[in-house]
Write a protein that holds these residues in place. Structure first.
Motif, PDB file in Angstrom:
ATOM      1  N   UNK A 126      98.261  39.622  39.958  1.00 38.73           N
ATOM      2  CA  UNK A 126      97.739  38.617  39.033  1.00 38.73           C
ATOM      3  C   UNK A 126      97.658  37.262  39.728  1.00 38.73           C
ATOM      4  N   UNK A 127      98.684  36.932  40.500  1.00 40.43           N
ATOM      5  CA  UNK A 127      98.683  35.666  41.232  1.00 40.43           C
ATOM      6  C   UNK A 127      97.509  35.614  42.194  1.00 40.43           C
ATOM      7  N   UNK A 128      97.276  36.706  42.924  1.00 40.83           N
ATOM      8  CA  UNK A 128      96.156  36.743  43.867  1.00 40.83           C
ATOM      9  C   UNK A 128      94.829  36.514  43.164  1.00 40.83           C
ATOM     10  N   UNK A 129      94.664  37.115  42.002  1.00 39.74           N
ATOM     11  CA  UNK A 129      93.418  36.988  41.258  1.00 39.74           C
ATOM     12  C   UNK A 129      93.223  35.568  40.716  1.00 39.74           C
ATOM     13  N   UNK A 130      94.289  34.832  40.535  1.00 37.52           N
ATOM     14  CA  UNK A 130      94.215  33.508  39.915  1.00 37.52           C
ATOM     15  C   UNK A 130      94.311  32.351  40.910  1.00 37.52           C
ATOM     16  N   UNK A 131      94.605  32.641  42.172  1.00 37.21           N
ATOM     17  CA  UNK A 131      94.717  31.575  43.166  1.00 37.21           C
ATOM     18  C   UNK A 131      93.354  30.955  43.455  1.00 37.21           C
ATOM     19  N   UNK A 132      93.345  29.655  43.728  1.00 38.06           N
ATOM     20  CA  UNK A 132      92.126  28.954  44.116  1.00 38.06           C
ATOM     21  C   UNK A 132      92.051  28.931  45.630  1.00 38.06           C
ATOM     22  N   UNK A 133      91.004  29.504  46.170  1.00 41.65           N
ATOM     23  CA  UNK A 133      90.826  29.592  47.615  1.00 41.65           C
ATOM     24  C   UNK A 133      90.883  28.223  48.273  1.00 41.65           C
ATOM     25  N   UNK A 134      91.751  28.102  49.284  1.00 37.48           N
ATOM     26  CA  UNK A 134      91.854  26.879  50.072  1.00 37.48           C
ATOM     27  C   UNK A 134      92.685  25.774  49.444  1.00 37.48           C
ATOM     28  N   UNK A 135      93.123  25.909  48.235  1.00 37.68           N
ATOM     29  CA  UNK A 135      93.904  24.864  47.576  1.00 37.68           C
ATOM     30  C   UNK A 135      95.341  24.913  48.096  1.00 37.68           C
ATOM     31  N   UNK A 136      95.887  23.779  48.543  1.00 32.18           N
ATOM     32  CA  UNK A 136      97.226  23.786  49.139  1.00 32.18           C
ATOM     33  C   UNK A 136      98.344  24.178  48.164  1.00 32.18           C
ATOM     34  N   UNK A 137      98.119  24.062  46.877  1.00 31.32           N
ATOM     35  CA  UNK A 137      99.135  24.430  45.899  1.00 31.32           C
ATOM     36  C   UNK A 137      98.905  25.826  45.320  1.00 31.32           C
ATOM     37  N   UNK A 138      98.025  26.579  45.952  1.00 31.48           N
ATOM     38  CA  UNK A 138      97.729  27.937  45.513  1.00 31.48           C
ATOM     39  C   UNK A 138      97.984  28.950  46.634  1.00 31.48           C
ATOM     40  N   UNK A 139      98.927  28.643  47.496  1.00 34.65           N
ATOM     41  CA  UNK A 139      99.256  29.574  48.587  1.00 34.65           C
ATOM     42  C   UNK A 139      99.911  30.824  48.013  1.00 34.65           C
ATOM     43  N   UNK A 140      99.872  31.907  48.782  1.00 31.42           N
ATOM     44  CA  UNK A 140     100.411  33.184  48.311  1.00 31.42           C
ATOM     45  C   UNK A 140     101.929  33.174  48.180  1.00 31.42           C
ATOM     46  N   UNK A 186      93.880  29.636  58.494  1.00 28.90           N
ATOM     47  CA  UNK A 186      94.105  30.942  57.926  1.00 28.90           C
ATOM     48  C   UNK A 186      93.301  31.038  56.627  1.00 28.90           C
ATOM     49  N   UNK A 187      92.525  32.117  56.441  1.00 25.13           N
ATOM     50  CA  UNK A 187      91.778  32.249  55.204  1.00 25.13           C
ATOM     51  C   UNK A 187      92.617  32.959  54.146  1.00 25.13           C
ATOM     52  N   UNK A 188      92.116  32.988  52.914  1.00 20.23           N
ATOM     53  CA  UNK A 188      92.894  33.527  51.806  1.00 20.23           C
ATOM     54  C   UNK A 188      93.202  35.012  51.956  1.00 20.23           C
ATOM     55  N   UNK A 189      92.355  35.766  52.645  1.00 17.48           N
ATOM     56  CA  UNK A 189      92.610  37.196  52.809  1.00 17.48           C
ATOM     57  C   UNK A 189      93.806  37.428  53.733  1.00 17.48           C
ATOM     58  N   UNK A 190      93.944  36.605  54.744  1.00 21.99           N
ATOM     59  CA  UNK A 190      95.081  36.732  55.655  1.00 21.99           C
ATOM     60  C   UNK A 190      96.354  36.187  55.015  1.00 21.99           C
ATOM     61  N   UNK A 191      96.208  35.339  54.023  1.00 21.02           N
ATOM     62  CA  UNK A 191      97.325  34.626  53.440  1.00 21.02           C
ATOM     63  C   UNK A 191      97.701  35.235  52.085  1.00 21.02           C
ATOM     64  N   UNK A 192      97.497  36.522  51.896  1.00 20.53           N
ATOM     65  CA  UNK A 192      97.819  37.183  50.633  1.00 20.53           C
ATOM     66  C   UNK A 192      99.300  37.426  50.477  1.00 20.53           C
ATOM     67  N   UNK A 193      99.650  38.283  49.534  1.00 20.83           N
ATOM     68  CA  UNK A 193     101.071  38.538  49.275  1.00 20.83           C
ATOM     69  C   UNK A 193     101.795  39.084  50.497  1.00 20.83           C
ATOM     70  N   UNK A 194     103.086  38.805  50.586  1.00 17.70           N
ATOM     71  CA  UNK A 194     103.892  39.370  51.667  1.00 17.70           C
ATOM     72  C   UNK A 194     103.948  40.887  51.478  1.00 17.70           C
ATOM     73  N   UNK A 195     104.386  41.588  52.498  1.00 17.65           N
ATOM     74  CA  UNK A 195     104.383  43.055  52.479  1.00 17.65           C
ATOM     75  C   UNK A 195     105.175  43.625  51.302  1.00 17.65           C
ATOM     76  N   UNK A 196     106.232  42.971  50.905  1.00 19.68           N
ATOM     77  CA  UNK A 196     107.046  43.454  49.797  1.00 19.68           C
ATOM     78  C   UNK A 196     106.384  43.347  48.442  1.00 19.68           C
ATOM     79  N   UNK A 197     105.247  42.653  48.381  1.00 13.85           N
ATOM     80  CA  UNK A 197     104.525  42.492  47.122  1.00 13.85           C
ATOM     81  C   UNK A 197     103.106  43.049  47.195  1.00 13.85           C
ATOM     82  N   UNK A 198     102.847  43.866  48.203  1.00 13.13           N
ATOM     83  CA  UNK A 198     101.540  44.531  48.300  1.00 13.13           C
ATOM     84  C   UNK A 198     101.665  45.944  47.778  1.00 13.13           C
ATOM     85  N   UNK A 199     100.664  46.370  47.055  1.00 13.59           N
ATOM     86  CA  UNK A 199     100.641  47.708  46.476  1.00 13.59           C
ATOM     87  C   UNK A 199     100.655  48.750  47.580  1.00 13.59           C
ATOM     88  N   UNK A 200     101.591  49.682  47.535  1.00  8.95           N
ATOM     89  CA  UNK A 200     101.594  50.760  48.530  1.00  8.95           C
ATOM     90  C   UNK A 200     100.347  51.638  48.366  1.00  8.95           C
TER      91      UNK A 200
END
Length: 150
Positions: free
Chosen positions: A129-143, A1-15
């Motif tokens: 902010x979390x999305x902007x600061x996550x490191x792509x592919x890092x196991x401790x930076x999941x959404x 799964x890439x970082x775009x698919x693994x973003x915030x859950x629906x409850x934390x996505x901007x409407x």
């Protein structure tokens, strides 16, 4: 799964239709409410510490009497033991007034604002902010936790 698919859950996505300034304003409102939560906790600390001190006065009065200082024991008992902390109020009444006058109305209005402007979704500012600061592919930076991503 890439970082775009693994973003915030629906409850934390901007409407749709919610702009940056609104997300920032909601984040600021949330921060103010969180600060109020902390203040309320300190108010409960004040309540419990003052109550504990008042109960300790029972021991002080008893010890002053046992040590032969009846006059001082009587003054502590009459002037301080059970005294109002502000006119007409013990600490529980201060807490109740704070909750009724400030805390609950703030919580209710914050919920109304978030419901009206962001479909009830909390922490949009922080989630972005979390999305902007996550490191792509890092196991401790999941959404989110594994259950949230499922």
């Amino acid at each position: 799964m890439n970082d775009h698919e693994d973003g915030p859950d629906a409850g934390h996505r901007r409407p749709d239709g919610v702009d940056d300034l609104t997300v920032e304003a909601l984040g600021s409102l949330s921060k103010a409410l969180e600060t109020t939560e902390r203040a309320r906790g300190h108010l409960y600390s004040f309540h419990q510490l003052t109550g504990g001190a008042d109960l300790e006065l029972d021991r002080s009065v008893r010890l002053l009497r046992e040590a032969g200082h009846r006059e001082w024991a009587d003054r502590v008992e009459a002037e301080i033991l059970g005294r109002n902390v502000i006119p007409g109020h013990w600490t529980f009444q201060v807490v109740e007034a704070y909750n009724a006058t400030y805390y609950r109305p703030f919580c209710e209005l914050e919920r109304e604002v978030v419901s009206a402007l962001a479909q009830g979704r909390d922490h949009l500012y922080e989630a972005e902010m979390k999305e902007a600061r996550r490191t792509s592919g890092h196991p401790d930076h999941t959404a989110g936790p594994p259950a949230a991503r499922a």
